[in-house]
Structures are given as C-alpha cells and as structure tokens.
Motif scaffolding. Structure first.
Motif, PDB file in Angstrom:
ATOM      1  N   ASP A 175      71.277  70.695  63.178  1.00  0.00           N
ATOM      2  CA  ASP A 175      72.188  71.799  62.856  1.00  0.00           C
ATOM      3  C   ASP A 175      73.532  71.325  62.327  1.00  0.00           C
ATOM      4  O   ASP A 175      74.245  72.081  61.669  1.00  0.00           O
ATOM      5  N   ASN A 176      73.865  70.084  62.614  1.00  0.00           N
ATOM      6  CA  ASN A 176      75.144  69.537  62.173  1.00  0.00           C
ATOM      7  C   ASN A 176      74.997  68.539  61.030  1.00  0.00           C
ATOM      8  O   ASN A 176      75.945  67.826  60.706  1.00  0.00           O
ATOM      9  N   GLY A 177      73.822  68.492  60.424  1.00  0.00           N
ATOM     10  CA  GLY A 177      73.605  67.645  59.261  1.00  0.00           C
ATOM     11  C   GLY A 177      73.762  66.158  59.520  1.00  0.00           C
ATOM     12  O   GLY A 177      74.199  65.422  58.641  1.00  0.00           O
ATOM     13  N   LYS A 178      73.393  65.712  60.709  1.00  0.00           N
ATOM     14  CA  LYS A 178      73.577  64.307  61.075  1.00  0.00           C
ATOM     15  C   LYS A 178      72.317  63.456  60.916  1.00  0.00           C
ATOM     16  O   LYS A 178      72.367  62.248  61.147  1.00  0.00           O
ATOM     17  N   LEU A 179      71.212  64.067  60.531  1.00  0.00           N
ATOM     18  CA  LEU A 179      69.961  63.315  60.381  1.00  0.00           C
ATOM     19  C   LEU A 179      69.645  63.042  58.909  1.00  0.00           C
ATOM     20  O   LEU A 179      70.217  63.672  58.019  1.00  0.00           O
ATOM     21  N   LYS A 180      68.740  62.121  58.668  1.00  0.00           N
ATOM     22  CA  LYS A 180      68.358  61.726  57.308  1.00  0.00           C
ATOM     23  C   LYS A 180      67.531  62.797  56.612  1.00  0.00           C
ATOM     24  O   LYS A 180      67.209  62.655  55.443  1.00  0.00           O
ATOM     25  N   PHE A 181      67.199  63.845  57.320  1.00  0.00           N
ATOM     26  CA  PHE A 181      66.394  64.931  56.775  1.00  0.00           C
ATOM     27  C   PHE A 181      66.985  66.258  57.244  1.00  0.00           C
ATOM     28  O   PHE A 181      67.842  66.280  58.133  1.00  0.00           O
ATOM     29  N   THR A 182      66.525  67.342  56.637  1.00  0.00           N
ATOM     30  CA  THR A 182      67.008  68.678  56.999  1.00  0.00           C
ATOM     31  C   THR A 182      65.845  69.511  57.518  1.00  0.00           C
ATOM     32  O   THR A 182      64.686  69.090  57.465  1.00  0.00           O
ATOM     33  N   ARG A 183      66.161  70.706  57.957  1.00  0.00           N
ATOM     34  CA  ARG A 183      65.104  71.615  58.415  1.00  0.00           C
ATOM     35  C   ARG A 183      64.082  71.901  57.305  1.00  0.00           C
ATOM     36  O   ARG A 183      62.911  72.108  57.582  1.00  0.00           O
ATOM     37  N   ASP A 184      64.528  71.902  56.050  1.00  0.00           N
ATOM     38  CA  ASP A 184      63.608  72.141  54.935  1.00  0.00           C
ATOM     39  C   ASP A 184      62.514  71.083  54.852  1.00  0.00           C
ATOM     40  O   ASP A 184      61.441  71.343  54.319  1.00  0.00           O
ATOM     41  N   ASP A 185      62.787  69.896  55.370  1.00  0.00           N
ATOM     42  CA  ASP A 185      61.820  68.802  55.347  1.00  0.00           C
ATOM     43  C   ASP A 185      60.800  68.891  56.483  1.00  0.00           C
ATOM     44  O   ASP A 185      59.819  68.153  56.492  1.00  0.00           O
ATOM     45  N   LEU A 186      61.053  69.780  57.437  1.00  0.00           N
ATOM     46  CA  LEU A 186      60.224  69.846  58.638  1.00  0.00           C
ATOM     47  C   LEU A 186      59.105  70.868  58.546  1.00  0.00           C
ATOM     48  O   LEU A 186      59.262  71.930  57.936  1.00  0.00           O
ATOM     49  N   LEU A 187      58.013  70.554  59.195  1.00  0.00           N
ATOM     50  CA  LEU A 187      56.916  71.501  59.358  1.00  0.00           C
ATOM     51  C   LEU A 187      57.465  72.698  60.128  1.00  0.00           C
ATOM     52  O   LEU A 187      58.069  72.526  61.196  1.00  0.00           O
ATOM     53  N   ASP A 188      57.306  73.874  59.592  1.00  0.00           N
ATOM     54  CA  ASP A 188      57.800  75.117  60.195  1.00  0.00           C
ATOM     55  C   ASP A 188      59.322  75.121  60.364  1.00  0.00           C
ATOM     56  O   ASP A 188      59.856  75.885  61.161  1.00  0.00           O
ATOM     57  N   MET A 189      60.010  74.221  59.666  1.00  0.00           N
ATOM     58  CA  MET A 189      61.470  74.122  59.642  1.00  0.00           C
ATOM     59  C   MET A 189      62.105  73.884  61.011  1.00  0.00           C
ATOM     60  O   MET A 189      63.256  74.249  61.246  1.00  0.00           O
ATOM     61  N   ARG A 190      61.332  73.263  61.915  1.00  0.00           N
ATOM     62  CA  ARG A 190      61.869  73.028  63.259  1.00  0.00           C
ATOM     63  C   ARG A 190      61.139  71.889  63.953  1.00  0.00           C
ATOM     64  O   ARG A 190      59.991  71.599  63.640  1.00  0.00           O
ATOM     65  N   PRO A 191      61.817  71.252  64.919  1.00  0.00           N
ATOM     66  CA  PRO A 191      61.131  70.286  65.773  1.00  0.00           C
ATOM     67  C   PRO A 191      60.401  71.032  66.886  1.00  0.00           C
ATOM     68  O   PRO A 191      60.721  72.188  67.182  1.00  0.00           O
ATOM     69  N   PHE A 192      59.437  70.375  67.497  1.00  0.00           N
ATOM     70  CA  PHE A 192      58.631  70.995  68.543  1.00  0.00           C
ATOM     71  C   PHE A 192      58.727  70.202  69.841  1.00  0.00           C
ATOM     72  O   PHE A 192      58.827  68.985  69.827  1.00  0.00           O
ATOM     73  N   HIS A 193      58.636  70.915  70.962  1.00  0.00           N
ATOM     74  CA  HIS A 193      58.489  70.275  72.270  1.00  0.00           C
ATOM     75  C   HIS A 193      56.988  70.164  72.490  1.00  0.00           C
ATOM     76  O   HIS A 193      56.333  71.114  72.909  1.00  0.00           O
ATOM     77  N   ALA A 194      56.444  69.005  72.156  1.00  0.00           N
ATOM     78  CA  ALA A 194      55.000  68.778  72.267  1.00  0.00           C
ATOM     79  C   ALA A 194      54.726  67.289  72.351  1.00  0.00           C
ATOM     80  O   ALA A 194      55.394  66.494  71.696  1.00  0.00           O
ATOM     81  N   ARG A 195      53.736  66.931  73.153  1.00  0.00           N
ATOM     82  CA  ARG A 195      53.352  65.524  73.280  1.00  0.00           C
ATOM     83  C   ARG A 195      52.096  65.203  72.473  1.00  0.00           C
ATOM     84  O   ARG A 195      51.884  64.051  72.128  1.00  0.00           O
ATOM     85  N   GLN A 196      51.276  66.215  72.225  1.00  0.00           N
ATOM     86  CA  GLN A 196      50.026  65.998  71.504  1.00  0.00           C
ATOM     87  C   GLN A 196      49.847  67.078  70.433  1.00  0.00           C
ATOM     88  O   GLN A 196      50.388  68.176  70.540  1.00  0.00           O
ATOM     89  N   LEU A 197      49.058  66.750  69.420  1.00  0.00           N
ATOM     90  CA  LEU A 197      48.804  67.690  68.326  1.00  0.00           C
ATOM     91  C   LEU A 197      47.981  68.894  68.764  1.00  0.00           C
ATOM     92  O   LEU A 197      47.915  69.892  68.059  1.00  0.00           O
TER      93      LEU A 197
END
Length: 176
Positions: free
Chosen positions: A21-43
């Motif tokens: 949200d603060n633009g501190k990563l090498k990628f943005t939400r647009d680069d992410l699957l479903d535009m978000r990270p997930f709390h998940a250990r397995q697919l």
C-alpha cells in the motif's frame, strides 16, 4: 505472468499489505494474482481456488513466512501454470522487526538464549500505551503511519542477519 503471494500467517500478510500500500515493494498490486496477497500455506487453500480458477496465465509463487520447511504441493492442474517458486523468510520471527524498530537489539541480545523474540516483545514493546500482543492489529497500528521505520528495520535485519539458505530470500529482497 502474475505473482501469487502466499503468507504463512496473518501478521506476515499485514506487513506485506502495508509495504504494498505504500509502494515499498518491487511490484504492485497490479502484478499480483487477484491484486492481493493471500494468507495460505498451500495451493489447495479454499481462499485461493477462485483466484486460481479465474486466471489462466503463468504464475510465479512467492511464499513468505518464518518456517519454510513444508514443501509446496502443486496440484496437477496447475503444473503448467507455475513457472517459478521463491521463499522469503522472516526468520527467526517478525518480532525482530519490532525489536530493531524499538532500538532494543542489545537488550534482546542479553536474554535471547532464554527468551524468544515474541516473549521479549510482549514484555518490552509498547506503542500508543498498548503492549505488544502478537496481534495483526498491533503490527498495523505500529507500522501503518511509520512505513519508513518498517523498511529500515527490514534493511537493518538483513544487514545484520543476511545469511540464509541459498534457496531462500528475506523480506529485504522484495523491497524497492
């Protein structure tokens, strides 16, 4: 190609969301699957299914957590989609970021043989008159308006503890 971020726990998820949200990563939400990270250990996690079913392109998986010993099981229907996997460890615990941010590293070093970072933080970290309680809300309140403190703690942790297995990275490796 989309990036699937899988966070081991809710606190890792909160930290990644704050950094995103603060633009501190090498990628943005647009680069992410479903535009978000997930709390998940397995697919096979139920929350991942809709996003994985909706996307038919290539996927790079970034797994974030402090215990990266479990292997990722890739269902056969996803074998062709998964192009890469990377692990980003928060070893030994996310609480080390709080200890660094609080300038309490030397104090922790004196007791680390007897205390885990989590227990040390519960006794020694207070923010806005609230004691650290291992809650996602604490991480959010502590770092939300002090994102530079978070990134500097991540950078300092990497500087002092940057040795890791060759197949693992650190949160630092995801920073811009």
């Amino acid at each position: 190609m989309k990036i699937l971020i899988m966070c081991e726990g809710p606190n890792e998820l909160k930290i990644i969301n704050l950094l995103l949200d603060n633009g501190k990563l090498k990628f943005t939400r647009d680069d992410l699957l479903d535009m978000r990270p997930f709390h998940a250990r397995q697919l096979t996690s139920p929350q991942l299914k809709p996003a994985l079913d909706a996307y038919h392109g290539e996927i790079a998986i970034y797994r974030i957590g402090d215990k990266m010993t479990d292997s990722l099981k890739i269902p056969k229907e996803l074998l062709l989609s998964i192009k890469s996997q990377a692990k980003f460890c928060t070893k030994p615990e996310l609480e080390m970021l709080l200890i660094i941010a609080e300038n309490k590293v030397s104090e922790f070093e004196k007791v680390k043989a007897k205390k885990k970072p989590k227990d040390f933080c519960k006794q020694n970290v207070v923010y806005n008159r609230k004691k650290y309680d291992n809650s996602t809300a604490f991480y959010e309140e502590y770092f939300q308006d002090r994102i530079d403190l978070l990134t500097s703690a991540i950078t300092e942790y990497h500087r002092t503890h940057g040795k890791h297995k060759s197949d693992e990275g650190y949160l630092f490796d995801l920073l811009k």
